[in-house]
Design a protein around this motif. Structure first.
Motif, PDB file in Angstrom:
ATOM      1  N   GLN A 170      -3.908   5.552 -11.959  1.00 60.76           N
ATOM      2  CA  GLN A 170      -3.511   6.332 -10.783  1.00 60.76           C
ATOM      3  C   GLN A 170      -3.742   7.815 -11.030  1.00 60.76           C
ATOM      4  O   GLN A 170      -4.205   8.540 -10.144  1.00 60.76           O
ATOM      5  N   LEU A 171      -3.428   8.258 -12.239  1.00 63.59           N
ATOM      6  CA  LEU A 171      -3.649   9.660 -12.591  1.00 63.59           C
ATOM      7  C   LEU A 171      -5.138   9.980 -12.576  1.00 63.59           C
ATOM      8  O   LEU A 171      -5.535  11.067 -12.125  1.00 63.59           O
ATOM      9  N   GLU A 172      -5.980   9.052 -13.012  1.00 62.86           N
ATOM     10  CA  GLU A 172      -7.428   9.264 -12.976  1.00 62.86           C
ATOM     11  C   GLU A 172      -7.918   9.409 -11.539  1.00 62.86           C
ATOM     12  O   GLU A 172      -8.777  10.240 -11.243  1.00 62.86           O
ATOM     13  N   ILE A 173      -7.374   8.589 -10.641  1.00 66.43           N
ATOM     14  CA  ILE A 173      -7.745   8.688  -9.226  1.00 66.43           C
ATOM     15  C   ILE A 173      -7.323  10.048  -8.679  1.00 66.43           C
ATOM     16  O   ILE A 173      -8.095  10.728  -7.995  1.00 66.43           O
ATOM     17  N   ALA A 174      -6.092  10.450  -8.985  1.00 68.05           N
ATOM     18  CA  ALA A 174      -5.588  11.744  -8.522  1.00 68.05           C
ATOM     19  C   ALA A 174      -6.434  12.884  -9.088  1.00 68.05           C
ATOM     20  O   ALA A 174      -6.732  13.858  -8.376  1.00 68.05           O
ATOM     21  N   GLU A 175      -6.835  12.776 -10.337  1.00 74.14           N
ATOM     22  CA  GLU A 175      -7.674  13.812 -10.951  1.00 74.14           C
ATOM     23  C   GLU A 175      -9.032  13.886 -10.271  1.00 74.14           C
ATOM     24  O   GLU A 175      -9.586  14.980 -10.066  1.00 74.14           O
ATOM     25  N   ALA A 176      -9.602  12.740  -9.896  1.00 68.43           N
ATOM     26  CA  ALA A 176     -10.884  12.729  -9.200  1.00 68.43           C
ATOM     27  C   ALA A 176     -10.760  13.406  -7.834  1.00 68.43           C
ATOM     28  O   ALA A 176     -11.627  14.193  -7.436  1.00 68.43           O
ATOM     29  N   GLU A 209       0.814  -1.212   0.000  1.00 61.25           N
ATOM     30  CA  GLU A 209       0.000   0.000   0.000  1.00 61.25           C
ATOM     31  C   GLU A 209       0.850   1.265   0.000  1.00 61.25           C
ATOM     32  O   GLU A 209       0.527   2.243  -0.679  1.00 61.25           O
ATOM     33  N   LYS A 210       1.927   1.276   0.768  1.00 65.21           N
ATOM     34  CA  LYS A 210       2.724   2.497   0.910  1.00 65.21           C
ATOM     35  C   LYS A 210       3.199   3.019  -0.438  1.00 65.21           C
ATOM     36  O   LYS A 210       3.278   4.231  -0.653  1.00 65.21           O
ATOM     37  N   ASP A 211       3.525   2.111  -1.371  1.00 63.98           N
ATOM     38  CA  ASP A 211       4.027   2.517  -2.682  1.00 63.98           C
ATOM     39  C   ASP A 211       2.910   3.095  -3.544  1.00 63.98           C
ATOM     40  O   ASP A 211       3.118   4.058  -4.281  1.00 63.98           O
ATOM     41  N   ILE A 212       1.716   2.512  -3.450  1.00 63.62           N
ATOM     42  CA  ILE A 212       0.561   3.030  -4.189  1.00 63.62           C
ATOM     43  C   ILE A 212       0.209   4.419  -3.680  1.00 63.62           C
ATOM     44  O   ILE A 212      -0.037   5.348  -4.459  1.00 63.62           O
ATOM     45  N   ASN A 213       0.175   4.569  -2.359  1.00 66.42           N
ATOM     46  CA  ASN A 213      -0.164   5.871  -1.766  1.00 66.42           C
ATOM     47  C   ASN A 213       0.780   6.966  -2.254  1.00 66.42           C
ATOM     48  O   ASN A 213       0.347   8.066  -2.612  1.00 66.42           O
ATOM     49  N   LEU A 214       2.078   6.671  -2.267  1.00 65.89           N
ATOM     50  CA  LEU A 214       3.064   7.667  -2.668  1.00 65.89           C
ATOM     51  C   LEU A 214       2.939   8.004  -4.150  1.00 65.89           C
ATOM     52  O   LEU A 214       3.047   9.171  -4.544  1.00 65.89           O
ATOM     53  N   ALA A 215       2.701   6.993  -4.987  1.00 68.96           N
ATOM     54  CA  ALA A 215       2.579   7.227  -6.426  1.00 68.96           C
ATOM     55  C   ALA A 215       1.399   8.141  -6.737  1.00 68.96           C
ATOM     56  O   ALA A 215       1.513   9.092  -7.526  1.00 68.96           O
ATOM     57  N   ILE A 216       0.256   7.877  -6.113  1.00 66.57           N
ATOM     58  CA  ILE A 216      -0.935   8.687  -6.382  1.00 66.57           C
ATOM     59  C   ILE A 216      -0.814  10.061  -5.731  1.00 66.57           C
ATOM     60  O   ILE A 216      -1.224  11.076  -6.294  1.00 66.57           O
ATOM     61  N   ALA A 217      -0.226  10.122  -4.532  1.00 66.26           N
ATOM     62  CA  ALA A 217      -0.033  11.408  -3.854  1.00 66.26           C
ATOM     63  C   ALA A 217       0.845  12.338  -4.687  1.00 66.26           C
ATOM     64  O   ALA A 217       0.590  13.542  -4.770  1.00 66.26           O
ATOM     65  N   SER A 218       1.897  11.795  -5.304  1.00 69.52           N
ATOM     66  CA  SER A 218       2.786  12.613  -6.132  1.00 69.52           C
ATOM     67  C   SER A 218       2.042  13.195  -7.323  1.00 69.52           C
ATOM     68  O   SER A 218       2.233  14.366  -7.686  1.00 69.52           O
ATOM     69  N   LYS A 219       1.165  12.393  -7.924  1.00 73.26           N
ATOM     70  CA  LYS A 219       0.357  12.872  -9.049  1.00 73.26           C
ATOM     71  C   LYS A 219      -0.652  13.920  -8.578  1.00 73.26           C
ATOM     72  O   LYS A 219      -0.882  14.934  -9.252  1.00 73.26           O
ATOM     73  N   LEU A 220      -1.252  13.683  -7.417  1.00 74.93           N
ATOM     74  CA  LEU A 220      -2.214  14.635  -6.865  1.00 74.93           C
ATOM     75  C   LEU A 220      -1.539  15.967  -6.573  1.00 74.93           C
ATOM     76  O   LEU A 220      -2.103  17.034  -6.858  1.00 74.93           O
ATOM     77  N   TYR A 221      -0.350  15.930  -6.012  1.00 73.64           N
ATOM     78  CA  TYR A 221       0.387  17.155  -5.700  1.00 73.64           C
ATOM     79  C   TYR A 221       0.574  18.005  -6.949  1.00 73.64           C
ATOM     80  O   TYR A 221       0.324  19.217  -6.945  1.00 73.64           O
ATOM     81  N   LEU A 222       1.035  17.379  -8.023  1.00 71.09           N
ATOM     82  CA  LEU A 222       1.286  18.109  -9.260  1.00 71.09           C
ATOM     83  C   LEU A 222      -0.003  18.653  -9.866  1.00 71.09           C
ATOM     84  O   LEU A 222      -0.033  19.766 -10.398  1.00 71.09           O
ATOM     85  N   LEU A 223      -1.076  17.882  -9.778  1.00 69.40           N
ATOM     86  CA  LEU A 223      -2.362  18.347 -10.300  1.00 69.40           C
ATOM     87  C   LEU A 223      -2.868  19.561  -9.525  1.00 69.40           C
ATOM     88  O   LEU A 223      -3.338  20.536 -10.117  1.00 69.40           O
ATOM     89  N   LEU A 224      -2.789  19.506  -8.201  1.00 66.09           N
ATOM     90  CA  LEU A 224      -3.249  20.633  -7.388  1.00 66.09           C
ATOM     91  C   LEU A 224      -2.424  21.874  -7.698  1.00 66.09           C
ATOM     92  O   LEU A 224      -2.968  22.969  -7.850  1.00 66.09           O
ATOM     93  N   ARG A 225      -1.125  21.700  -7.783  1.00 70.50           N
ATOM     94  CA  ARG A 225      -0.262  22.840  -8.089  1.00 70.50           C
ATOM     95  C   ARG A 225      -0.605  23.436  -9.453  1.00 70.50           C
ATOM     96  O   ARG A 225      -0.637  24.652  -9.626  1.00 70.50           O
ATOM     97  N   SER A 226      -0.886  22.572 -10.437  1.00 68.64           N
ATOM     98  CA  SER A 226      -1.206  23.064 -11.770  1.00 68.64           C
ATOM     99  C   SER A 226      -2.515  23.845 -11.785  1.00 68.64           C
ATOM    100  O   SER A 226      -2.746  24.654 -12.687  1.00 68.64           O
TER     101      SER A 226
END
Length: 229
Positions: A210-216, A60-77
């Motif tokens: 993962q990017l779709e989850i982060a976008e949601a 789980e820890k690796d999935i959380n970090l991968a999606i969190a990193s994508k979410l961070y970039l999306l929010l910043r954008s």
């Protein structure tokens, strides 16, 4: 704890706010630097020795970090300031020297809560992956505090994730969870899917999904801000 604060300060100064005004910092005669503030704290669940839920070699820890990193970039954008409280594979409990307890789990949780007190923010979104003995269980679930603002945030996130994953779940109050009881800002725990379910597992490990989850999640945060403000 020092390593984590330094990481967050670097993220804040060079990623969240690439151009800082002079008013953002104290004068040279000030005795201490001001800690950063942000809009969203992305709480990246587990890390280091704590792998979280698992399926075979998948953690789980690796999935959380991968999606969190994508979410961070999306929010910043989208112009939404954000920080991640874990940017690599390490346990936040390792930075906790102030909570005198033999429980690594308690040190991890209190470290996460402590950072929300040291870094001013409007809300916290804690990312996790679910697991169940029944491999048929699937889909996202958002857990909220016993406050109207947290419930509103949870409903916005749940609706966005339901559309992304074609599910119909309702968010729930997360009474037993330490972070939801102790963090003062509107906060939620987002269980992004079930690692124990084959369909969800395929989604959680696919970079595009993962990017779709982060976008949601980013969309849900944006909707919450629009409604709340």
């Amino acid at each position: 704890m020092i390593r984590t604060l330094l990481t967050l300060l670097v993220l804040f100064m060079f990623l969240v706010h690439p151009v800082a005004s002079a008013a953002s910092f104290p004068s040279q005669s000030s005795d201490r630097w001001a800690l950063p503030s942000t809009t969203v704290i992305i709480d990246v669940g587990h890390g280091g020795i704590d792998g979280g839920a698992s399926h075979g070699d998948l953690l789980e820890k690796d999935i959380n970090l991968a999606i969190a990193s994508k979410l961070y970039l999306l929010l910043r954008s989208r112009g939404i300031a954000a920080v991640m409280n874990r940017t690599g594979d390490y346990a936040l409990s390792d930075d906790n020297r102030w909570h005198r307890t033999g429980s690594r789990h308690r040190r991890d949780l209190s470290q996460r809560r402590g950072l929300t007190e040291e870094i001013g923010s409007e809300l916290m979104v804690s990312l996790h992956v679910n697991s169940a003995r029944n491999s048929g269980k699937r889909g996202p679930l958002v857990l909220f505090q016993n406050t109207g603002e947290s419930a509103l945030l949870a409903f916005c996130l749940q609706e966005a994730l339901n559309r992304q994953q074609n599910t119909t779940a309702l968010p729930r109050e997360g009474k037993p969870f330490y972070l939801l009881r102790r963090v003062e800002q509107p906060s939620v725990i987002v269980e992004m899917g079930f690692i124990s379910n084959a369909q969800d597992r395929s989604m959680l490990t696919d970079s595009r999904k993962q990017l779709e989850i982060a976008e949601a999640i980013a969309s849900g945060i944006g909707h919450y801000q629009w409604v709340a403000n």
